[in-house]
Design a protein around this motif. Structure first.
Motif, short mmCIF file in Angstrom:
data_model
loop_
_atom_site.label_atom_id
_atom_site.label_comp_id
_atom_site.label_asym_id
_atom_site.label_seq_id
_atom_site.Cartn_x
_atom_site.Cartn_y
_atom_site.Cartn_z
N ILE A 162 0.85 -1.20 0.00
CA ILE A 162 0.00 0.00 0.00
C ILE A 162 0.88 1.24 0.00
N LYS A 163 0.87 1.97 -1.11
CA LYS A 163 1.74 3.16 -1.25
C LYS A 163 0.92 4.42 -1.05
N LYS A 164 0.28 4.54 0.09
CA LYS A 164 -0.52 5.74 0.39
C LYS A 164 0.16 6.52 1.50
N PRO A 165 0.25 7.87 1.34
CA PRO A 165 0.92 8.66 2.38
C PRO A 165 0.35 8.46 3.78
N PHE A 166 -0.99 8.31 3.89
CA PHE A 166 -1.55 8.18 5.24
C PHE A 166 -1.19 6.84 5.88
N VAL A 167 -0.99 5.80 5.04
CA VAL A 167 -0.56 4.50 5.57
C VAL A 167 0.87 4.62 6.09
N LEU A 168 1.71 5.36 5.32
CA LEU A 168 3.09 5.59 5.76
C LEU A 168 3.09 6.33 7.09
N PHE A 169 2.27 7.38 7.17
CA PHE A 169 2.20 8.19 8.38
C PHE A 169 1.77 7.34 9.58
N ILE A 170 0.71 6.53 9.37
CA ILE A 170 0.20 5.70 10.47
C ILE A 170 1.24 4.65 10.88
N SER A 171 1.91 4.07 9.89
CA SER A 171 2.94 3.06 10.21
C SER A 171 4.04 3.66 11.05
N LEU A 172 4.55 4.84 10.63
CA LEU A 172 5.64 5.49 11.37
C LEU A 172 5.18 5.90 12.76
N PHE A 173 3.97 6.43 12.82
CA PHE A 173 3.40 6.86 14.10
C PHE A 173 3.28 5.66 15.05
N ALA A 174 2.80 4.53 14.49
CA ALA A 174 2.59 3.33 15.32
C ALA A 174 3.91 2.83 15.89
N VAL A 175 4.96 2.69 15.04
CA VAL A 175 6.23 2.15 15.58
C VAL A 175 6.84 3.11 16.60
N MET A 176 6.69 4.42 16.35
CA MET A 176 7.27 5.38 17.29
C MET A 176 6.52 5.39 18.62
N MET A 177 5.20 5.22 18.56
CA MET A 177 4.41 5.21 19.80
C MET A 177 4.70 3.94 20.63
N ILE A 178 4.77 2.79 19.94
CA ILE A 178 5.07 1.55 20.68
C ILE A 178 6.45 1.67 21.33
N PHE A 179 7.40 2.21 20.55
CA PHE A 179 8.76 2.40 21.05
C PHE A 179 8.76 3.31 22.28
N SER A 180 8.07 4.46 22.17
CA SER A 180 8.05 5.43 23.28
C SER A 180 7.38 4.83 24.51
N TYR A 181 6.33 4.04 24.27
CA TYR A 181 5.61 3.42 25.39
C TYR A 181 6.52 2.42 26.11
N LEU A 182 7.17 1.56 25.32
CA LEU A 182 8.02 0.54 25.95
C LEU A 182 9.25 1.15 26.59
N LYS A 183 9.76 2.26 26.02
CA LYS A 183 10.94 2.92 26.59
C LYS A 183 10.55 3.88 27.72
N LYS A 184 9.25 3.97 27.99
CA LYS A 184 8.71 4.78 29.09
C LYS A 184 9.10 6.26 28.99
N TYR A 185 8.94 6.83 27.80
CA TYR A 185 9.20 8.27 27.65
C TYR A 185 8.15 9.05 28.45
N THR A 186 8.58 10.20 28.97
CA THR A 186 7.69 10.93 29.89
C THR A 186 6.38 11.38 29.23
N PHE A 187 6.42 11.66 27.91
CA PHE A 187 5.19 12.17 27.28
C PHE A 187 4.11 11.10 27.12
#
Lengths: 482, 82
Positions: free
Chosen positions: A70-95
């Protein structure tokens, strides 16, 4: 598994034999997978502790595969957002501290570097820079390659896959390759066991003195101990990181991988921005490709007559990029701000000095030895003070001293440490020139086998001697924590 | 050198002179960031944005990061223009 442990030595010997005698893509892939899995699992105390990072890897793989279809910009955005959020959650970032924590202890070893590789894969697959499909085993072997798992260097998938796929045929190592690799590994261990250990010992001593100072102690005394502590910590970090990289790159050669260099004489940098082109190079390149460039491109799109505002856009771009780099290193906002401000001020200074003195005069000035040593001293000094926030809590200073005192002492320490560093740079250059000449003679290919072996053995003896006289345990890899 | 490559180089020459504000710049296929003092990360991405605008093309993130010299940039423009 620590790189300085006996287990690691044994692990390397077994995996070296397995790695170099298993051929054919599927067999090699599976063997590499088992080697990486064995190294990876050594960091987990319980099976449950590995579950979050395994889920992260499976999700990341799914998103990489999704980018192929799927080469849609919103899919790219959601994919990047998802990996960054999971990462931040597991790394316990303050935000993300508002979210409930997982009810068990888990390990996030190497997760930052896995994230960098995953973002690179998602973007490059989406844009069509990576065309060949990536299997799950190959994905894990790339993201969790044991040599670069904990701290890089960050290898591009395109470069990695070329070397990885070449393992179908027999691995041929020349005598020079093997000698060079061993020499590099031994140099790395000398830095870790000798120099890094020496500087962490000095740092601990100075740091202890610094924290024992009572409120109301004279500013000069505080500044002196803080100056000692910050500079020794900087050199501990420098020798620790470059030492481990030497080991990784040397072992890489023995395993048939040419890993990218992560350092290029950072002590020669005469500005903050130049420093980051010489220090942790693959991290800087990653941020330039996937953060700075898209941000500047976007700013060029939204700012009217952007060509007239190149410097202003640059200042904003550099500030934001180094703010994120700083925040990635530690949740302490002080380091992030100091790195962001350092980059922005560097760019502002470049713009102003060019306007005031003109290009030709600036070029002459940059070629002046005295000016260069001062710039190098101030660069190292600024960075040493900035990274002090890796070992120091800003709230301690804030409660102990007034804001004005902090501001004045910051510039005072910066100037004094900068001047001392500038003088030290002169000695460093002379020593480096001597060492380089010595090194050239030693490493010269025309030297006899005996001389080369004697050189390797002498390195080994330095390591053994350093291990014997070191009071503290061998310093762990600092970047493992990121 | 083909006519198309020559035309692209002439246009790039104008872009370089304008962007780096230096009439003395003469580019060739072998010109790299080391040959032009001010060609840093910021000027590199600004150059890419200007080239994209002038030639009506788009570069990938990886291409921008991997470009080594002007010759490679011309190759990329030729490829993208089809």
């Amino acid at each position: 598994m620590s790189f300085t442990s006996f287990h690691f030595g044994l692990f390397v010997i077994i995996s070296f034999i397995a790695n170099n005698y298993c051929r054919g893509k599927t067999t090699y892939g599976l063997v590499a997978f088992l080697i990486n899995l064995a190294f990876f699992s050594s960091f987990f105390d319980t099976l449950l502790g590995a579950v979050p990072i395994v889920i992260f890897l499976i999700t990341a793989y799914f998103l990489v595969v999704l980018s192929f279809y799927i080469k849609k910009p919103f899919v790219l955005f959601i994919s990047l957002f998802a990996v960054m959020m999971i990462f931040s959650y597991l790394k316990k970032y303050t935000f993300v501290s508002w979210s409930p924590e997982l009810p068990f202890v888990y390990t996030v070893i190497g997760m930052s570097y896995i994230l960098f590789r995953v973002i690179h894969l998602i973007v490059d697959v989406y844009e069509g820079s990576i065309k060949d499909k990536i299997g799950f085993i190959d994905f894990i072997n790339y993201c969790c390659f044991f040599l670069v798992l904990v701290s890089g260097p960050i290898v591009r998938y395109q470069d990695f896959s070329l070397q990885y796929l070449s393992k179908e045929s027999s691995l041929l190592l020349s005598r020079e390759d093997v000698v060079g690799a061993f020499s590099r590994i031994l140099t790395g261990y000398i830095k870790i066991v000798g120099l890094s250990a020496l500087f962490i010992f000095l740092f601990s001593t100075f740091n202890q003195e610094y924290w024992q100072l009572k409120v109301g102690t004279g500013g000069k005394v505080v500044a002196v101990w803080f100056g000692y502590a910050s500079v020794t910590y900087f050199f501990h970090l420098y020798f620790n990181f470059t030492g481990y990289m030497d080991v990784v790159i040397g072992l890489g050669i023995l395993f048939g991988y040419r890993l990218p260099e992560n350092f290029n004489k950072p002590l020669l940098a005469s500005s903050f921005l130049e420093f980051w082109t010489r220090w942790h190079i693959t991290l800087s390149e990653w941020f330039r490709t996937y953060f700075f460039n898209p941000l500047v491109k976007w700013l060029n799109g939204v700012v009217k007559d952007s060509n007239k505002h190149v410097v202003s856009i640059g200042i904003l771009g550099y500030f934001a990029t180094f703010l994120v780099i700083g925040y990635w290193h530690t949740p302490s906002i002080c380091l992030a701000i100091l790195l962001g401000v350092g980059a922005a001020v560097n760019k502002i200074f470049q713009g102003f000095s060019k306007q005031i003195f003109g290009k030709k005069r600036m070029k002459r000035l940059n070629g002046n030895d005295f000016f260069n040593y001062i710039c190098r001293g101030l660069t190292i000094s600024y960075l040493a003070i900035s990274i002090a926030f890796l070992w120091m809590d800003y709230r301690e200073i804030y409660f102990k001293y007034s804001f004005v005192w902090i501001a004045v002492s910051f510039f005072m320490i910066w100037a004094v440490v900068g001047a001392v560093s500038a003088m030290a740079m002169v000695i460093y250059d002379k020593l480096a020139r001597f060492a380089n000449r010595f090194h050239l003679v030693i490493e010269n290919q025309s030297l006899s086998c005996m001389a080369t072996n004697a050189w390797l053995v002498s390195k080994l003896f330095i390591i053994l001697y350093a291990s014997l006289i070191t009071i503290n345990p061998t310093p762990a890899f600092i970047y493992m924590g990121f | 050198m083909s006519v198309i490559r020559k035309e692209i180089q002439v246009k790039l020459q104008e872009i370089f002179v304008d962007l780096f504000d230096d009439d003395g710049i003469v580019i060739s296929n072998d010109t790299t960031a080391k040959d032009i003092d001010e060609w840093d990360s910021l000027m590199h991405i600004t150059l890419m944005v200007t080239v994209e605008r002038e030639f009506g093309i788009k570069f990938r993130a990886e291409e921008i990061g991997q470009l080594k010299c002007v010759g490679e940039l011309i190759d990329l423009i030729v490829e993208r223009k089809g």
